[in-house]
Design a protein around this motif. Sequence first.
Motif, PDB file in Angstrom:
ATOM      1  N   GLY A  58       0.750  -1.032  -0.094  1.00  0.00           N
ATOM      2  CA  GLY A  58      -0.124  -0.252  -0.106  1.00  0.00           C
ATOM      3  C   GLY A  58       1.036   1.400  -0.032  1.00  0.00           C
ATOM      4  O   GLY A  58       0.512   2.226  -0.793  1.00  0.00           O
ATOM      5  N   GLY A  59       1.858   1.432   0.952  1.00  0.00           N
ATOM      6  CA  GLY A  59       2.577   2.621   0.893  1.00  0.00           C
ATOM      7  C   GLY A  59       3.433   2.925  -0.592  1.00  0.00           C
ATOM      8  O   GLY A  59       3.562   4.019  -0.675  1.00  0.00           O
ATOM      9  N   VAL A  60       3.758   1.917  -0.985  1.00  0.00           N
ATOM     10  CA  VAL A  60       4.522   1.974  -2.072  1.00  0.00           C
ATOM     11  C   VAL A  60       3.798   2.523  -3.163  1.00  0.00           C
ATOM     12  O   VAL A  60       3.899   3.487  -3.778  1.00  0.00           O
ATOM     13  N   ASP A  61       2.507   2.344  -3.356  1.00  0.00           N
ATOM     14  CA  ASP A  61       1.456   2.468  -4.293  1.00  0.00           C
ATOM     15  C   ASP A  61       1.102   4.071  -4.171  1.00  0.00           C
ATOM     16  O   ASP A  61       1.186   4.759  -4.959  1.00  0.00           O
ATOM     17  N   MET A  62       1.011   4.346  -2.785  1.00  0.00           N
ATOM     18  CA  MET A  62       0.799   5.717  -2.749  1.00  0.00           C
ATOM     19  C   MET A  62       1.914   6.657  -2.949  1.00  0.00           C
ATOM     20  O   MET A  62       1.647   7.637  -3.559  1.00  0.00           O
ATOM     21  N   ILE A  63       2.945   6.449  -2.612  1.00  0.00           N
ATOM     22  CA  ILE A  63       4.081   7.206  -2.476  1.00  0.00           C
ATOM     23  C   ILE A  63       4.572   7.228  -4.156  1.00  0.00           C
ATOM     24  O   ILE A  63       5.073   8.516  -4.463  1.00  0.00           O
ATOM     25  N   THR A  64       4.330   6.096  -4.812  1.00  0.00           N
ATOM     26  CA  THR A  64       4.814   6.421  -6.295  1.00  0.00           C
ATOM     27  C   THR A  64       3.729   7.223  -7.102  1.00  0.00           C
ATOM     28  O   THR A  64       3.829   7.873  -8.166  1.00  0.00           O
ATOM     29  N   HIS A  65       2.458   7.006  -6.780  1.00  0.00           N
ATOM     30  CA  HIS A  65       1.141   7.749  -7.340  1.00  0.00           C
ATOM     31  C   HIS A  65       1.600   9.413  -7.038  1.00  0.00           C
ATOM     32  O   HIS A  65       1.185  10.134  -7.910  1.00  0.00           O
ATOM     33  N   GLU A  66       2.114   9.679  -5.826  1.00  0.00           N
ATOM     34  CA  GLU A  66       2.627  11.017  -5.566  1.00  0.00           C
ATOM     35  C   GLU A  66       3.682  11.564  -6.380  1.00  0.00           C
ATOM     36  O   GLU A  66       3.943  12.776  -6.283  1.00  0.00           O
ATOM     37  N   GLY A  67       4.497  10.543  -6.823  1.00  0.00           N
ATOM     38  CA  GLY A  67       5.717  11.037  -7.605  1.00  0.00           C
ATOM     39  C   GLY A  67       7.107  10.833  -6.981  1.00  0.00           C
ATOM     40  O   GLY A  67       7.931  11.480  -7.314  1.00  0.00           O
ATOM     41  N   TYR A  68       7.104  10.261  -5.730  1.00  0.00           N
ATOM     42  CA  TYR A  68       8.218  10.114  -5.031  1.00  0.00           C
ATOM     43  C   TYR A  68       8.847   8.792  -5.103  1.00  0.00           C
ATOM     44  O   TYR A  68       8.079   7.928  -5.267  1.00  0.00           O
ATOM     45  N   PRO A  69      10.197   8.592  -4.861  1.00  0.00           N
ATOM     46  CA  PRO A  69      10.742   7.272  -5.010  1.00  0.00           C
ATOM     47  C   PRO A  69      10.487   6.411  -3.802  1.00  0.00           C
ATOM     48  O   PRO A  69      10.286   7.156  -2.669  1.00  0.00           O
ATOM     49  N   VAL A  70      10.567   5.144  -4.098  1.00  0.00           N
ATOM     50  CA  VAL A  70      10.155   4.091  -2.787  1.00  0.00           C
ATOM     51  C   VAL A  70      10.975   4.366  -1.758  1.00  0.00           C
ATOM     52  O   VAL A  70      10.695   4.054  -0.521  1.00  0.00           O
TER      53      VAL A  70
END
Length: 130
Positions: free
Chosen positions: A36-48
């Motif tokens: 979940g956190g990976v999907d959200m942070i990549t959606h926002e445009g940030y690296p994992v």
Amino acid sequence: MTKRNRIIYWVATLWLALGMLSTGVAQLVNAKEGQGGVDMITHEGYPVYLLPLLGICKILGVVAVLIPGFRLVKEWAYAGFFFIMSGAIFSHIASGDSISSILPALLLLVLTMVSWYFRPESRKHSFVNQ
């Protein structure tokens, strides 16, 4: 400090600590499992790789805010919480996310400001005569 202010401080601080601790742990766990956190942070445009950094910073910030003493460290922890939550809100808005996705970060931002404002004198750092 009045009893009312002490109650406001502790309610806001405990909710803030619970919110930051739970999201910090979730960010550490999700960074390893890739969920979940990976999907959200990549959606926002940030690296994992930011997930574990954010998680560790939140957990250390909770420790700094809750333990007695270390007044200057508390100020930095509150500032860190403020910047992390402000950045999260801005990122959600810039990504075109719905209001419902902004509300958790907004709540933690408000709790940060309330906890900081109502903190007792024993937890304040004096920047005068330093």
